[in-house]
Write an enzyme that holds these catalytic residues in place. Structure first.
Site, PDB file in Angstrom:
ATOM      1  N   GLU A   1       0.856  -1.196   0.000  1.00 28.15           N
ATOM      2  CA  GLU A   1       0.000   0.000   0.000  1.00 28.15           C
ATOM      3  C   GLU A   1       0.890   1.242   0.000  1.00 28.15           C
ATOM      4  O   GLU A   1       1.838   1.334   0.766  1.00 28.15           O
ATOM      5  CB  GLU A   1      -0.917  -0.032   1.227  1.00 28.15           C
ATOM      6  CG  GLU A   1      -1.604   1.268   1.589  1.00 28.15           C
ATOM      7  CD  GLU A   1      -2.516   1.845   0.492  1.00 28.15           C
ATOM      8  OE1 GLU A   1      -3.310   1.100  -0.092  1.00 28.15           O
ATOM      9  OE2 GLU A   1      -2.395   3.072   0.226  1.00 28.15           O
TER      10      GLU A   1
ATOM     11  N   ARG B   1     -16.941   3.450   6.174  1.00 28.66           N
ATOM     12  CA  ARG B   1     -15.869   2.838   5.372  1.00 28.66           C
ATOM     13  C   ARG B   1     -14.607   2.575   6.175  1.00 28.66           C
ATOM     14  O   ARG B   1     -14.021   1.508   6.097  1.00 28.66           O
ATOM     15  CB  ARG B   1     -15.513   3.745   4.196  1.00 28.66           C
ATOM     16  CG  ARG B   1     -16.647   4.054   3.262  1.00 28.66           C
ATOM     17  CD  ARG B   1     -16.166   4.994   2.173  1.00 28.66           C
ATOM     18  NE  ARG B   1     -15.157   4.337   1.378  1.00 28.66           N
ATOM     19  CZ  ARG B   1     -15.332   3.961   0.108  1.00 28.66           C
ATOM     20  NH1 ARG B   1     -16.460   4.225  -0.511  1.00 28.66           N
ATOM     21  NH2 ARG B   1     -14.379   3.354  -0.543  1.00 28.66           N
TER      22      ARG B   1
ATOM     23  N   ARG C   1     -20.651  15.007   0.173  1.00 30.06           N
ATOM     24  CA  ARG C   1     -21.032  14.002   1.177  1.00 30.06           C
ATOM     25  C   ARG C   1     -20.866  14.538   2.589  1.00 30.06           C
ATOM     26  O   ARG C   1     -19.929  15.279   2.873  1.00 30.06           O
ATOM     27  CB  ARG C   1     -20.138  12.775   1.044  1.00 30.06           C
ATOM     28  CG  ARG C   1     -20.177  12.142  -0.312  1.00 30.06           C
ATOM     29  CD  ARG C   1     -18.872  11.449  -0.623  1.00 30.06           C
ATOM     30  NE  ARG C   1     -18.912  10.043  -0.266  1.00 30.06           N
ATOM     31  CZ  ARG C   1     -17.892   9.215  -0.444  1.00 30.06           C
ATOM     32  NH1 ARG C   1     -16.750   9.645  -0.924  1.00 30.06           N
ATOM     33  NH2 ARG C   1     -18.005   7.962  -0.100  1.00 30.06           N
TER      34      ARG C   1
ATOM     35  N   ASP D   1     -12.038  -1.528  -8.275  1.00 23.75           N
ATOM     36  CA  ASP D   1     -12.168  -0.310  -9.076  1.00 23.75           C
ATOM     37  C   ASP D   1     -11.087  -0.202 -10.148  1.00 23.75           C
ATOM     38  O   ASP D   1     -11.298   0.432 -11.179  1.00 23.75           O
ATOM     39  CB  ASP D   1     -12.091   0.941  -8.183  1.00 23.75           C
ATOM     40  CG  ASP D   1     -13.454   1.331  -7.622  1.00 23.75           C
ATOM     41  OD1 ASP D   1     -14.352   0.465  -7.632  1.00 23.75           O
ATOM     42  OD2 ASP D   1     -13.603   2.480  -7.179  1.00 23.75           O
TER      43      ASP D   1
ATOM     44  N   ALA E   1     -18.257  -1.277  -4.830  1.00 24.64           N
ATOM     45  CA  ALA E   1     -17.462  -2.172  -3.983  1.00 24.64           C
ATOM     46  C   ALA E   1     -18.046  -3.585  -4.004  1.00 24.64           C
ATOM     47  O   ALA E   1     -17.300  -4.572  -3.971  1.00 24.64           O
ATOM     48  CB  ALA E   1     -17.397  -1.636  -2.559  1.00 24.64           C
TER      49      ALA E   1
HETATM   50  P1  FAD Z   1      -9.798   1.939  -3.488  1.00 24.97           P
HETATM   51  O1  FAD Z   1     -10.741   2.023  -2.347  1.00 24.97           O
HETATM   52  O2  FAD Z   1      -9.611   3.141  -4.332  1.00 24.97           O
HETATM   53  O3  FAD Z   1      -8.384   1.490  -2.908  1.00 24.97           O
HETATM   54  C1  FAD Z   1      -7.214   1.524  -3.683  1.00 24.97           C
HETATM   55  C2  FAD Z   1      -6.004   1.470  -2.761  1.00 24.97           C
HETATM   56  O4  FAD Z   1      -4.823   1.366  -3.555  1.00 24.97           O
HETATM   57  C3  FAD Z   1      -5.836   2.738  -1.921  1.00 24.97           C
HETATM   58  O5  FAD Z   1      -5.568   2.374  -0.586  1.00 24.97           O
HETATM   59  C4  FAD Z   1      -4.633   3.442  -2.569  1.00 24.97           C
HETATM   60  O6  FAD Z   1      -3.876   4.217  -1.656  1.00 24.97           O
HETATM   61  C5  FAD Z   1      -3.843   2.261  -3.086  1.00 24.97           C
HETATM   62  N1  FAD Z   1      -2.969   2.567  -4.236  1.00 24.97           N
HETATM   63  C6  FAD Z   1      -3.273   3.309  -5.323  1.00 24.97           C
HETATM   64  N2  FAD Z   1      -2.235   3.350  -6.184  1.00 24.97           N
HETATM   65  C7  FAD Z   1      -1.251   2.604  -5.633  1.00 24.97           C
HETATM   66  C8  FAD Z   1       0.082   2.253  -6.049  1.00 24.97           C
HETATM   67  N3  FAD Z   1       0.592   2.685  -7.207  1.00 24.97           N
HETATM   68  N4  FAD Z   1       0.829   1.457  -5.236  1.00 24.97           N
HETATM   69  C9  FAD Z   1       0.332   1.003  -4.040  1.00 24.97           C
HETATM   70  N5  FAD Z   1      -0.916   1.319  -3.594  1.00 24.97           N
HETATM   71  C10 FAD Z   1      -1.706   2.101  -4.386  1.00 24.97           C
HETATM   72  N6  FAD Z   1     -19.740   0.897  -3.458  1.00 24.97           N
HETATM   73  C11 FAD Z   1     -20.624   0.082  -2.829  1.00 24.97           C
HETATM   74  O7  FAD Z   1     -20.588  -1.141  -3.029  1.00 24.97           O
HETATM   75  N7  FAD Z   1     -21.565   0.595  -1.978  1.00 24.97           N
HETATM   76  C12 FAD Z   1     -21.687   1.929  -1.752  1.00 24.97           C
HETATM   77  O8  FAD Z   1     -22.541   2.356  -0.965  1.00 24.97           O
HETATM   78  C13 FAD Z   1     -20.795   2.817  -2.423  1.00 24.97           C
HETATM   79  N8  FAD Z   1     -20.882   4.149  -2.256  1.00 24.97           N
HETATM   80  C14 FAD Z   1     -20.045   4.968  -2.954  1.00 24.97           C
HETATM   81  C15 FAD Z   1     -20.198   6.350  -2.848  1.00 24.97           C
HETATM   82  C16 FAD Z   1     -19.379   7.216  -3.561  1.00 24.97           C
HETATM   83  C17 FAD Z   1     -19.570   8.694  -3.453  1.00 24.97           C
HETATM   84  C18 FAD Z   1     -18.357   6.676  -4.394  1.00 24.97           C
HETATM   85  C19 FAD Z   1     -17.430   7.573  -5.160  1.00 24.97           C
HETATM   86  C20 FAD Z   1     -18.195   5.302  -4.498  1.00 24.97           C
HETATM   87  C21 FAD Z   1     -19.042   4.433  -3.799  1.00 24.97           C
HETATM   88  N9  FAD Z   1     -18.923   3.046  -3.917  1.00 24.97           N
HETATM   89  C22 FAD Z   1     -19.800   2.236  -3.280  1.00 24.97           C
HETATM   90  C23 FAD Z   1     -17.830   2.451  -4.705  1.00 24.97           C
HETATM   91  C24 FAD Z   1     -16.685   2.064  -3.790  1.00 24.97           C
HETATM   92  O9  FAD Z   1     -16.292   3.196  -3.049  1.00 24.97           O
HETATM   93  C25 FAD Z   1     -15.487   1.544  -4.578  1.00 24.97           C
HETATM   94  O10 FAD Z   1     -15.929   0.594  -5.509  1.00 24.97           O
HETATM   95  C26 FAD Z   1     -14.454   0.893  -3.646  1.00 24.97           C
HETATM   96  O11 FAD Z   1     -13.934   1.819  -2.736  1.00 24.97           O
HETATM   97  C27 FAD Z   1     -13.311   0.317  -4.470  1.00 24.97           C
HETATM   98  O12 FAD Z   1     -12.368  -0.266  -3.614  1.00 24.97           O
HETATM   99  P2  FAD Z   1     -10.921  -0.627  -4.151  1.00 24.97           P
HETATM  100  O13 FAD Z   1     -10.247  -1.291  -2.997  1.00 24.97           O
HETATM  101  O14 FAD Z   1     -11.020  -1.317  -5.451  1.00 24.97           O
HETATM  102  O15 FAD Z   1     -10.215   0.776  -4.474  1.00 24.97           O
END
Ligand code: FAD
Length: 464
Positions: A42, A125, A207, A345, A358
């Site tokens: 991370e 979250r 938000r 994502d 998510a």
């Molecule tokens: P992220 O949460 O973006 O995590 C990515 C991680 O990778 C971060 O910790 C970052 O620091 C790290 N990272 C990035 N680049 C690098 C790198 N080069 N090297 C090492 N680490 C790195 N989804 C739902 O299912 N229910 C909901 O109610 C919902 N509400 C939402 C509301 C809003 C306003 C938004 C914008 C989204 C919502 N979502 C919801 C979608 C959800 O937030 C995302 O799908 C989810 O957070 C994705 O998780 P992730 O772990 O894939 O990515």
């Protein structure tokens, strides 16, 4: 073997999970439960998530339980559950002229959709992420490791990841769980590929969370205690209750969680999000947020029904506005290449209008855990080249199993944003049509069988 990864007897796959967000953490937990040595890299100095609410459908919770029952148990212990038999309500935020009308369902309720398998559980979250962090053993995560490149050289038994501090790490497989602005996606597809950058959906979000009594005073009891969306021209206000509660953590974990808010509101909170159409380009496409003043909300809802017109008062004077980006304009042509793939994502960043970004990542996590477990079980029989080929095949299978689903989600999510904002041609402002369209989409969200695209050969033995 179990959550601690390799038991030292069976050969174990080494998996580099790039990104310790919600999906990276969940994937690592699921892999470790299957005896796979997953390590998260991370970029941040510690676990970090925003203190906003989000929720998971019953369908996603079922997949979560298969990833690891402990994750579902955690979610259950920190989330606000919807009452059985309740529904999602969609109110007209625009037309009611008085507060009484706005709170009177017979005048202002557009339609309800039954919960069925949607049945969201809402949580905070940061609490969910911190709780998952506590499920991982010491050493399963390295902080301050920003992936800058990786070598997937056929001659080498492992993929070599390079981080910005000059260090490297080796693993049989690299999973890019690095979110919407994924470095892994850019490396996997090439920096010139259009899908290496997320696109602005021309919608933004404001938000906040307020104590429940404040929410009730503003919106009325009926509205604030349930999941409700207020629709209108060019904007909507979504509210739903979330629970915030302390989680007992081992001291070592607690120390690592420097971002955990010190001033914690506890109890039931009302999570609020205003989403709005924005014709202009987002000022900074590389940032998720820009500073905003609450007067923007005052302006946005001028002329709407009284509760909406006053909603800006519940927001802090200075806040941020979230740009909503996704991969709809330029979806990746594949989620996998060689021994690297995209999860969460990073693969299919979506607007939040279906509320399942998510949840879709949870589906990915289960599929990749299942496929890698099958390779791991066969590892003794696989020599160097055969192991590389088996992993490449598994990741291609993953991509094939997930690509259409990811695209379906971000495509229909955009449509739903338009629908909420009365900008979607097929439904216009007609509540009956909106209801039908929403129910059709929700059904496709929650009745999808995530493991169905896998063949028996891909999944040598499932995990009960
Ligand atoms: P992220 O949460 O973006 O995590 C990515 C991680 O990778 C971060 O910790 C970052 O620091 C790290 N990272 C990035 N680049 C690098 C790198 N080069 N090297 C090492 N680490 C790195 N989804 C739902 O299912 N229910 C909901 O109610 C919902 N509400 C939402 C509301 C809003 C306003 C938004 C914008 C989204 C919502 N979502 C919801 C979608 C959800 O937030 C995302 O799908 C989810 O957070 C994705 O998780 P992730 O772990 O894939 O990515």
């Amino acid at each position: 073997s179990g959550i601690n990864g390799n038991d030292g007897v069976a050969p174990s796959l080494d998996v580099a999970v790039v990104g310790g967000g919600i999906i990276g953490a969940m994937t690592a937990i699921g892999l470790r439960r299957r005896g796979i040595n997953a390590v998260i890299y991370e970029r941040a100095p510690t676990w970090h998530e925003v203190s906003a609410g989000f929720s998971f459908t019953a369908a996603a919770r079922a997949w979560m339980e298969q990833i690891d029952p402990a994750v579902l148990e955690l979610l259950g212990s920190i989330s606000q559950k919807t009452d059985a038999g309740s529904s999602n309500a969609y109110w007209n935020g625009y037309h009611p002229r008085t507060r009484e009308e706005a709170e009177d369902a017979s005048k202002s309720l557009l339609f309800r959709t039954p919960l069925n398998n949607l049945d969201f559980w809402g949580c905070v979250r940061s609490q969910f992420l911190n709780g998952m962090a506590a499920l991982l053993p010491e050493g399963a995560v390295r902080f301050g490791k920003r992936l800058v490149s990786y070598d997937d050289d056929e001659q080498n038994g492992k993929v070599l990841a390079h981080f910005d501090d000059g260090s490297t790490a080796e693993a049989h497989v690299l999973l890019g769980c690095d979110g919407i602005h994924s470095t892994t996606r850019r490396l996997l597809l090439g920096a010139d590929h259009p899908a290496s950058r997320a696109g602005f959906s021309h919608t933004v979000a404001y938000r906040t969370m307020v104590p429940m009594d404040v929410g009730i005073a503003a919106l009325g009891e009926k509205v604030a205690r349930n999941a409700c969306n207020h629709l209108g021209p060019g904007a909507d206000l979504l509210v739903y209750p979330v629970r915030r509660q302390g989680i007992p953590l081992p001291p070592a974990q607690a120390l690592r969680m420097l971002t955990f808010p010190t001033k914690v509101m506890s109890g039931t909170l009302l999570n609020m999000a205003v989403f709005a159409h924005e014709a202009a380009e987002f000022p900074d496409p590389d940032k998720m947020t820009v500073p905003a003043a609450r007067s923007e909300l005052e302006q946005l809802f001028r002329g709407w029904s009284p509760p909406l017109a006053d909603i800006w008062k519940l927001y802090p004077e200075k806040m941020v506005k979230w740009g909503i980006f996704d991969l709809e304009q330029n979806p990746p042509p594949t989620y996998a290449r060689g021994r690297a793939c995209l999860v969460g994502d990073a693969a299919h960043a979506s607007t939040p209008y279906l509320g399942v970004g998510a949840c879709t990542g949870v589906e990915d996590a289960l599929v990749i855990c299942t496929l890698l477990q099958a390779v791991q079980q066969n590892m003794k029989a696989l020599g160097g080249d055969a192991l590389r080929d088996a992993l490449t095949d598994a990741l291609q299978t993953y991509s094939r199993a997930r690509l259409d689903r990811g695209r379906w989600i971000h495509h229909h999510s955009r449509d739903m944003g338009q629908l909420y904002h009365w900008r979607y041609g097929p439904t216009g402002r007609d509540p009956e049509r909106m209801k039908r369209k929403l129910e059709e989409n929700w059904a496709a969200v929650v009745t999808y069988d995530v493991l169905a695209p896998l063949q028996p050969d891909d999944v040598r033995s499932g995990m009960a």
